[in-house]
Design an enzyme around this catalytic site. Structure first.
Site, mmCIF file in Angstrom:
data_model
loop_
_atom_site.group_PDB
_atom_site.id
_atom_site.type_symbol
_atom_site.label_atom_id
_atom_site.label_comp_id
_atom_site.label_asym_id
_atom_site.label_seq_id
_atom_site.Cartn_x
_atom_site.Cartn_y
_atom_site.Cartn_z
ATOM 1 N N LYS A 168 28.070 -78.297 -32.577
ATOM 2 C CA LYS A 168 26.991 -78.614 -32.649
ATOM 3 C C LYS A 168 26.520 -79.552 -34.019
ATOM 4 O O LYS A 168 25.863 -80.662 -34.017
ATOM 5 C CB LYS A 168 25.776 -77.729 -32.637
ATOM 6 C CG LYS A 168 25.812 -76.551 -33.270
ATOM 7 C CD LYS A 168 24.400 -75.748 -33.332
ATOM 8 C CE LYS A 168 24.202 -74.965 -33.804
ATOM 9 N NZ LYS A 168 25.105 -73.601 -32.932
HETATM 10 N N1 LIG Z 1 34.463 -75.538 -29.299
HETATM 11 C C1 LIG Z 1 33.765 -75.032 -28.156
HETATM 12 N N2 LIG Z 1 34.358 -74.576 -26.875
HETATM 13 C C2 LIG Z 1 34.239 -73.681 -25.973
HETATM 14 N N3 LIG Z 1 32.694 -72.841 -26.205
HETATM 15 C C3 LIG Z 1 31.897 -73.305 -27.418
HETATM 16 C C4 LIG Z 1 32.747 -74.043 -28.393
HETATM 17 N N4 LIG Z 1 31.995 -73.898 -29.314
HETATM 18 C C5 LIG Z 1 30.937 -73.034 -28.927
HETATM 19 N N5 LIG Z 1 30.958 -72.644 -27.652
HETATM 20 C C6 LIG Z 1 30.303 -71.576 -26.821
HETATM 21 O O1 LIG Z 1 29.007 -72.266 -27.128
HETATM 22 C C7 LIG Z 1 27.833 -71.429 -27.414
HETATM 23 C C8 LIG Z 1 26.839 -72.112 -28.443
HETATM 24 O O2 LIG Z 1 27.324 -71.314 -29.905
HETATM 25 P P1 LIG Z 1 27.434 -71.728 -30.990
HETATM 26 O O3 LIG Z 1 25.527 -72.227 -31.385
HETATM 27 O O4 LIG Z 1 27.819 -71.615 -32.646
HETATM 28 O O5 LIG Z 1 27.909 -73.276 -31.154
HETATM 29 P P2 LIG Z 1 28.151 -74.646 -32.353
HETATM 30 O O6 LIG Z 1 27.528 -73.975 -33.040
HETATM 31 O O7 LIG Z 1 28.671 -75.653 -31.746
HETATM 32 O O8 LIG Z 1 29.864 -74.068 -32.798
HETATM 33 P P3 LIG Z 1 29.865 -73.265 -33.980
HETATM 34 O O9 LIG Z 1 29.125 -72.629 -34.595
HETATM 35 O O10 LIG Z 1 31.114 -72.322 -34.395
HETATM 36 O O11 LIG Z 1 30.710 -74.453 -34.911
HETATM 37 C C9 LIG Z 1 28.604 -70.067 -27.780
HETATM 38 O O12 LIG Z 1 28.473 -69.214 -27.096
HETATM 39 C C10 LIG Z 1 30.041 -70.328 -27.616
HETATM 40 O O13 LIG Z 1 31.324 -69.677 -27.114
#
Ligand SMILES: Nc1ncnc2c1ncn2[C@@H]1O[C@H](COP(=O)(O)OP(=O)(O)OP(=O)(O)O)[C@@H](O)[C@H]1O
Ligand SMILES: [Zn+2]
Length: 473
Positions: free
Chosen positions: A237
């Site tokens: 994100k």
């Molecule tokens: N690149 C990805 N591929 C598959 N599922 C994902 C991915 N990124 C996040 N998710 C899923 O989305 C949900 C939200 O995750 P999170 O809020 O950590 O996302 P993010 O902020 O984009 O990832 P991060 O903070 O690790 O960069 C979690 O259940 C996670 O498993």
């Protein structure tokens, strides 16, 4: 090949932010597995992390699932309502000697460990027989030997002996750790297959140990490949557009979204691209889910969306376009009639519904920056505009084919091409260099409005102060 026994699966998001496209794929695969085996999917909200959870994100989960056209058979179960239960089971593990209290802090641990030793807890309190007390966390006593995870997607993953530390299951605040709550729930709800994002693979050996300790059959595990962006970095994100809600607002539709998500990791085995949800239930198989990172390609999603929009009936397109065009139609007379006439002209031209206002807004409200429009005209365009105005005044009937014939004739008489003659007319009528078919748009607007717009641009052009002469060299 569909599984022969009913699968009990769960989708267990944490309400810590907008519903992620990665989560959308996870729920889809779980849902497909449940449907194709006549099983059931449980929705569980993993909301034990009170610091990061927000109730609005919980609503966002429900909304996103419904928008995608999916549903759940059981739940929602809120983990936050089951804390006592998790604690009771953790205490029981202590009673059975499978867990022990530990009062080590990060500092005492670091001070004790010689430099260069592997990170993690050293088992210092294993045999100290501490009782529960302030500042003491409950650790699981990890057994000897390697831990084997038979993953449905990555096949066998072996964690060698010593790779897993004696991990905390209750913090000193007595808050249960994620892995404990998950295993207890998976047992209580008789989950047969745990399908989730790859990021959970490292905690899976802990889950396997807890399952061994708590008894009951081990569920099958499957870890879905990570979604990556164009630079092959994990979709996140902070870098990428990941919220399902954002795609919805941009005018992506759930059907092509589902279709596209299904293909992120799963390979149908042939060239087929387009699937309805029903078709996916029959076609999907876990055996064909790969473990390489899956590229979330917004351009490809756009292609799916465009193709889907183009395939809709005119009625259906009008229905789904409505929320995107309504705001621009307020206060416009004959809005509905104009909309009904223009939509068939643009249905195959747009990739997302949010493109509609920019493309057809000129039919409902028109207050362009005339200076800016005049800037876009080329030398001689005023001459063309005047000629077109003359021709339009007598074009009868004022419909698309007749308008085209009139302008074609005028172009010939002026010794130019229809394309060149049309360019300033499009600017005058639509304010934009591209848009829906011009003659249709003109017919929809009607003669008076077309003449008014051409006149307005001509006037703007004449009122402008002429550009200063270039200085003499
Ligand atoms: N690149 C990805 N591929 C598959 N599922 C994902 C991915 N990124 C996040 N998710 C899923 O989305 C949900 C939200 O995750 P999170 O809020 O950590 O996302 P993010 O902020 O984009 O990832 P991060 O903070 O690790 O960069 C979690 O259940 C996670 O498993
Ligand atoms: Zn300790």
């Amino acid at each position: 090949m569909s599984p022969s026994h009913p699968e009990r699966v769960r989708f267990a998001p944490s309400p810590t932010g907008f519903f992620h496209v990665g989560s959308a794929r996870t729920i889809l695969y779980n849902w497909l597995l449940a449907r194709q085996s006549n099983g059931a999917m449980l929705l569980r909200i993993d909301d034990t992390d009170t610091e990061r959870n927000r109730e609005e994100w919980v609503d966002g989960i429900y909304r996103a699932i419904r928008w995608l056209g999916l549903d759940w058979d059981e739940g929602p179960v809120r983990q936050s309502t089951r804390i006592d239960h998790y604690q009771a089971i953790a205490f029981d593990l202590f009673e059975r000697g499978l867990a022990y209290w530990c009062d080590c802090t990060r500092e005492t641990l670091d001070a004790r460990k010689p430099p260069g030793t592997p990170p993690g807890y050293d088992g210092f309190c294993r045999d100290r027989k501490l009782s529960q007390g302030p500042g003491r966390a409950l650790r699981f006593r990890v057994r000897e030997g390697e831990i084997v995870v038979n993953d449905l997607i990555r096949s066998q993953v072996i964690f060698p002996a010593g790779a897993v530390e004696d991990f905390v299951i209750l913090k000193s605040s007595l808050a249960p750790l994620y892995v404990l709550a998950n295993v207890i729930d998976d047992i209580d709800f008789s989950i047969t297959t745990v399908l989730r994002a790859e990021e959970h693979l490292p905690t899976t050996p802990k889950a396997v140990l807890l399952h061994e300790a708590l008894g009951g059959p081990l569920p099958r595990f499957g870890h879905l490949p990570v979604l990556v962006n164009e630079q092959r970095r994990k979709l996140s994100k902070r870098r990428d557009r990941v919220a399902v809600e954002d795609y919805r607002q941009l005018g992506y539709l759930p059907e092509p979204m589902i279709n596209y998500l299904a293909l992120l990791g799963w390979n149908p085995g042939d060239d087929r691209e387009f699937f309805t949800l029903d078709e996916l239930i029959h076609a999907f198989s876990l055996e064909r889910v790969g473990h390489s990172p899956a590229y979330f390609d917004e351009q490809r999603l756009l292609h799916f969306n465009k193709t889907y929009i183009a395939s809709l009936s005119a009625q259906e397109f009008a229905r789904i376009a409505r929320p995107f065009v309504d705001p621009m139609m307020t206060g416009s007379t004959d809005g509905d009639e104009r909309l009904a006439q223009i939509l068939p002209e643009v249905q195959t031209r747009i990739g997302t519904l949010s493109e509609l206002p920019a493309m057809i807004g000129f039919l409902f409200h028109f207050s362009p920056d005339y200076d800016e429009l005049a800037d876009r005209l080329r030398a001689g365009d005023d001459h063309y505009l005047k000629a077109v105005a003359d021709v339009l005044a007598v074009t009868d009937p004022f419909d698309s084919p007749t308008i085209e014939t009139s302008l074609r004739t005028a172009a010939e008489e002026l010794g130019t091409s229809l394309r060149k003659l049309q360019a300033p007319v499009r600017i005058a009528i639509t304010g934009a260099p591209i848009g829906p078919p011009l003659f249709h748009s003109m017919a929809i607007l009607g003669r008076d409005e077309c003449l008014r717009r051409i006149q307005a641009l001509l006037e703007a052009l004449h009122q402008r102060t002429p550009a200063p002469e270039p200085p003499l060299p």
